[in-house]
Design an enzyme around this catalytic site. Structure first.
Site, PDB file in Angstrom:
ATOM      1  N   ASP A  87       0.805  -1.223   0.000  1.00  0.00           N
ATOM      2  CA  ASP A  87       0.000   0.000   0.000  1.00  0.00           C
ATOM      3  C   ASP A  87       0.836   1.270   0.000  1.00  0.00           C
ATOM      4  OD1 ASP A  87      -2.563  -1.165  -0.153  1.00  0.00           O
ATOM      5  OD2 ASP A  87      -2.437  -1.715   1.973  1.00  0.00           O
ATOM      6  N   ASP A 148      -6.780  -4.880  -4.327  1.00  0.00           N
ATOM      7  CA  ASP A 148      -6.479  -3.518  -3.896  1.00  0.00           C
ATOM      8  C   ASP A 148      -5.235  -2.961  -4.586  1.00  0.00           C
ATOM      9  OD1 ASP A 148      -7.683  -5.289  -1.995  1.00  0.00           O
ATOM     10  OD2 ASP A 148      -7.560  -3.753  -0.441  1.00  0.00           O
TER      11      ASP A 148
END
Length: 375
Positions: A87, A148
């Protein structure tokens, strides 16, 4: 309706600057955001909100607050704080890359390229993927990708454009193609995660981490795919990514409930107590704006996607936004984080607030987010 919603969001964000100080909001507990000292995967969303508010208002208070967050991200990278995950794209696209896009600050550009290098450390040559979580060789996560990551790839595409170094683009494209082939199912739904053999790269199985069950469709994962594949198309021009984004979007919009804001999983049994995920609808709305900006004027899906965007945003603004709740910290009610894990199943979540604001300012003033350079 959009203008009123934006003004309310800006006012709440301004109040939160003093409330949060040097800390970062993550998810809320009974309406109050839990704060951390820039150690979570979500902290870039607060920075992105500040940059959006600065661009929308021109108010230097937002700019100064945003610049302080970027300095915090500089320290986080220098000290390698909580970066053992994929991320990094969420963290640095919305902080230092945003500063570069808005101000053309060379030090922010340099920091963002260093962040891209940190993300490249997640690349696993044997299995040909960007490992989502955990250290290399981890028995549970070593060969795992999650949908994601499609929203983290823009950091690598951007680094290629900035440097001309093809390693960034090559890794992003290989990972995007693997995601397209294995995370997106034949019926246009999606897996949250997929597992590969760490030594050979052979595909093993699909699964979930936050969805209802392994074979279900977690709505936030579907939303990440809609936006993420549209961005891969923008950067590469590969029409397969455009078509994948459209497929995921059609699946999502066909399953909107009566109030147009989705439940947390498309396959979960629905009753009066079933949780929603307003953040999934906010991400999808922002992703639809991106997708529509890339479609030809005569595309046969345009009218359907535009109608779905309007339904989704109207549902958020009229029934889920905290407009009229002056003391609310968040912008959207009824977001969910990790229902199966018992984490913030029905509260504010900072990524929902960010994508909701991004969609609003793009609809009103054409201000895009910070996923790519503006022309």
């Amino acid at each position: 309706m959009w203008k009123k919603a934006i003004e309310d969001a800006v006012q709440k964000t301004r109040a939160n600057i003093e409330r949060y100080g040097d800390l970062f909001p993550h998810v809320s507990d009974k309406g109050k955001y839990q704060l951390n000292p820039n150690t979570d995967w979500t902290d870039g969303f607060w920075s992105g909100m500040l940059w959006l508010c600065y661009e929308y208002t021109g108010d230097d208070a937002f700019r100064q607050a945003a610049r302080r967050t970027v300095e915090s991200f500089r320290q986080r990278l220098d000290n390698n704080v909580s970066l053992d995950h994929h991320d990094i794209g969420f963290l640095y696209s919305l902080s230092s890359k945003a500063q570069w896009i808005v101000e053309k600050d060379e030090s922010a550009r340099k920091l963002t390229l260093e962040a891209a290098d940190a993300l490249m450390k997640r690349w696993r040559p044997k299995s040909q993927l960007i490992q989502a979580w955990g250290p290399e060789g981890d028995p549970n996560n070593g060969g795992r990708i999650i949908i994601d990551c499609m929203m983290n790839l823009p950091l690598l595409y951007w680094a290629y454009e900035q440097t001309g170094n093809e390693k960034y683009r090559d890794v992003a494209v290989i990972h995007a193609e693997k995601s397209r082939r294995f995370l997106v199912r034949g019926d246009d739904s999606s897996y949250h995660t997929f597992y590969f053999d760490q030594e050979t790269g052979d595909s093993l199985r699909g699964g979930t981490h936050q969805g209802y069950r392994d074979g279900s469709t977690w709505t936030r994962g579907q939303a990440w795919g809609i936006y993420g594949f549209a961005l891969s198309y923008r950067y590469t021009g590969d029409k397969a990514y455009m078509e994948t984004s459209k497929r995921l979007a059609r699946y999502f919009l066909k399953r909107l409930p009566e109030d147009h804001v989705v439940y947390w999983d498309f396959d979960v049994p629905v009753n009066a107590d079933t949780y929603r995920d307003s953040s999934a609808s906010a991400i999808t709305s922002a992703g639809l704006l991106e997708l529509l900006s890339l479609l030809p004027a005569d595309d046969g899906d345009r009218a359907y996607l535009e109608e779905g965007l309007n339904r989704s945003m109207k549902g958020l603004v009229e029934k889920y936004a905290t407009t009229g709740e002056p003391n609310a910290e968040g912008l959207l009610n009824h977001g969910s984080y990790h229902i199966r894990g018992g984490l913030a199943p029905d509260d504010h979540v900072i990524w929902g607030d960010y994508y909701y604001l991004e969609a609003l300012v793009r609809m009103d003033k054409g201000i895009t987010g910070y996923w790519y350079e503006r022309k």
